[in-house]
Design a protein around this motif. Structure first.
Motif, PDB file in Angstrom:
ATOM      1  N   MET A  40       4.398  -1.090   6.848  1.00  0.00           N
ATOM      2  CA  MET A  40       3.766  -0.438   5.704  1.00  0.00           C
ATOM      3  C   MET A  40       4.505  -0.746   4.407  1.00  0.00           C
ATOM      4  O   MET A  40       3.889  -0.842   3.348  1.00  0.00           O
ATOM      5  N   ASP A  45       2.038  -0.047   1.104  1.00  0.00           N
ATOM      6  CA  ASP A  45       1.243   1.172   1.301  1.00  0.00           C
ATOM      7  C   ASP A  45       2.163   2.375   1.093  1.00  0.00           C
ATOM      8  O   ASP A  45       2.796   2.875   2.017  1.00  0.00           O
ATOM      9  N   ALA A  48       1.542   5.643   3.229  1.00  0.00           N
ATOM     10  CA  ALA A  48       1.970   5.496   4.626  1.00  0.00           C
ATOM     11  C   ALA A  48       3.491   5.476   4.723  1.00  0.00           C
ATOM     12  O   ALA A  48       4.069   6.062   5.656  1.00  0.00           O
TER      13      ALA A  48
END
Length: 82
Positions: A40, A45, A48
């Protein structure tokens, strides 16, 4: 509770069978989360990463509370955290 079982021993001898099984499962979960966290991060991200970082912190706290050595659990950033 069986006569020969002390309070709290269900954590060690109940669902997990014994402490080594508990420790192995905890190390496996830490390694999984650590690997997912790295993916991630590479994917940028942020949400996340935040969620997985919290999950990893909780797992490391549990390991610390139970004296489980997780230095070689994942090999990533968390490997030396405890």
């Amino acid at each position: 509770m069986p006569i020969n079982q002390t309070p709290g021993s269900d954590l060690i001898h109940g669902r997990w069978g014994d402490m080594s099984e508990f420790a192995a499962e905890l190390r496996a979960r830490i390694a999984d989360v650590d690997g997912e966290l790295e993916l991630m991060r590479q994917a940028f991200d942020d949400h996340a990463v935040e969620v997985l970082s919290g999950r990893l912190e909780n797992l490391l706290r549990i390991a610390d509370q139970h004296g489980v050595d997780v230095r070689y659990a994942g090999g990533g950033p968390a490997a030396g955290a405890v």
